[in-house]
Design an enzyme around this catalytic site. Structure first.
Site, short mmCIF file in Angstrom:
data_model
loop_
_atom_site.label_atom_id
_atom_site.label_comp_id
_atom_site.label_asym_id
_atom_site.label_seq_id
_atom_site.Cartn_x
_atom_site.Cartn_y
_atom_site.Cartn_z
N THR A 166 38.68 31.65 42.95
CA THR A 166 39.23 33.06 42.63
C THR A 166 38.43 33.91 41.90
OG1 THR A 166 41.54 32.60 43.22
CG2 THR A 166 41.20 34.53 41.76
N ARG A 194 49.29 31.44 54.82
CA ARG A 194 49.66 31.22 53.53
C ARG A 194 48.90 32.46 52.60
NH1 ARG A 194 46.72 30.71 48.07
NH2 ARG A 194 48.34 29.70 46.80
N VAL A 195 49.74 33.06 51.63
CA VAL A 195 49.29 34.00 50.83
C VAL A 195 49.65 33.80 49.38
CG1 VAL A 195 49.80 36.48 50.06
CG2 VAL A 195 49.75 36.09 52.60
N GLY A 196 48.59 33.80 48.47
CA GLY A 196 48.77 33.38 47.23
C GLY A 196 49.02 34.62 46.32
N ASP A 197 48.75 34.38 45.01
CA ASP A 197 49.20 35.63 43.92
C ASP A 197 48.28 36.73 44.02
OD1 ASP A 197 47.41 33.25 43.16
OD2 ASP A 197 47.59 34.25 41.07
N THR A 216 44.23 33.14 37.80
CA THR A 216 43.75 32.12 38.83
C THR A 216 44.11 30.92 38.70
OG1 THR A 216 41.73 30.98 39.42
CG2 THR A 216 41.72 31.98 37.19
N GLY A 217 44.29 30.11 39.55
CA GLY A 217 44.93 28.92 39.42
C GLY A 217 46.03 28.78 40.67
N GLY A 219 48.39 29.45 43.03
CA GLY A 219 49.25 30.89 43.08
C GLY A 219 50.50 30.75 43.12
#
Ligand code: ASP
Length: 298
Positions: A166, A194-197, A216-217, A219
């Site tokens: 990220t 899949r959707v992250g943060d 970052t990390g 999500g």
């Protein structure tokens, strides 16, 4: 407002970075800060500067965003990105977007050219093409090789093993406006869709009148805790950005695990940087000062 000149901080992702990538990663985040600094020095807006930094990192194949993004279970890159401006709380994002070079620019267009905050999947792709964003395959040889290794080594394993990645930028312009921009390929071997943060305001990206944050990390943790909004609120409540990121990371370590990293910038130009992963290349600069670059926090 007490304005302290311009400021910028960028990160290249918290994760399992290899030591041999340190020099290239540091060069990448340093170049991104310089790109943003040039915009800010020329009187450009915080948003323009944050986007300039993130575009550079998206175009750098080392980082997990744009070209070089990690691949999902199907061997495809699905990209998430968002932007936000603090003085007016405007934001835009794209999720699970395929086939564009710079998702952060599409996110900006969502903010500027639609009444919406977030477009996903096929709709996001159709919007991007309508807006003139050309077809681009973000897959690199390195991303494909990493995916093949995971396929061989992790058949049947959990699909959410994080890669290194990220990218994000937080900026303060000379008018005292803050902005944040974040872009990612997500986590390697993620389930398609899949959707992250990163595209979710308040989770992986946030800016208000007091602070701007890019996270970052893993999500899934950022979304459950809404870390980016939380960190901006801590600054609003009077904490120094460094104290804010330190305390949140400690809380996460205790409660849910610290697979996380943050850059946080206050409206006074104070920077906070922390990560709970082995490394997170990052760089920052205040107007009139040097560029600071590091691969991990001391
Ligand atoms: N936060 C990103 C995501 O979960 C991945 C990362 O930063 O490594 O999509």
């Amino acid at each position: 407002m007490d304005v302290a000149g311009w400021a910028v901080a960028v990160h290249g992702g918290a994760g399992a970075w290899r030591d041999e990538d340190e020099a290239t990663a540091c060069a990448g985040v340093s170049a991104a800060v310089s790109g943003a600094a040039a915009v800010l020095e020329g009187g450009g807006s915080a948003l323009q500067a944050a986007i300039a930094a993130v575009v550079r990192l998206e175009d750098d194949p080392l980082f997990n965003a744009g070209t070089g993004a990690v691949l999902n279970r199907d061997g495809e890159a699905e990209l998430d990105a968002s932007v936000m401006t603090g003085h007016d709380l405007r934001c835009g994002g794209v999720a699970a977007l395929r086939g564009v070079r710079n998702p952060v620019l599409v996110a900006q267009r969502v903010m500027d050219a639609t009444p919406h905050v977030l477009l996903a999947g096929e709709g996001a792709l159709r919007f991007a093409r309508d807006q003139g964003f050309a077809e681009h395959d973000p897959m690199t040889v390195r991303a494909r090789a990493a995916w093949r290794l995971r396929c061989q080594g992790e058949a049947g394993a959990a699909p959410t093993t994080p890669g290194a990645g990220t990218v994000g930028a937080v900026t303060l312009d000379i008018q005292g406006r803050l902005a944040a921009a974040t872009s990612t390929g997500g986590v390697i071997m993620k389930l398609p869709g899949r959707v992250g943060d990163s595209p979710i305001p308040g989770a992986g990206n946030y800016a208000n009148a007091w602070a701007a944050c890019s996270a970052t990390g893993r999500g899934e943790l950022m979304m459950r805790l809404l870390v980016a909004r939380d960190l901006c609120d801590r600054v609003r409540a009077g904490q120094h950005p460094q104290a804010a990121v330190n305390s949140l990371l400690e809380e996460m370590r205790h409660d849910v695990g610290a697979d996380a990293g943050f850059i946080l910038l206050s409206a006074r130009g104070a920077v906070g940087i922390a990560h709970g992963t082995p490394a997170m290349p990052h760089a920052w600069q205040n107007s009139g000062g040097p560029v600071h670059v590091a691969f991990r926090r001391p």
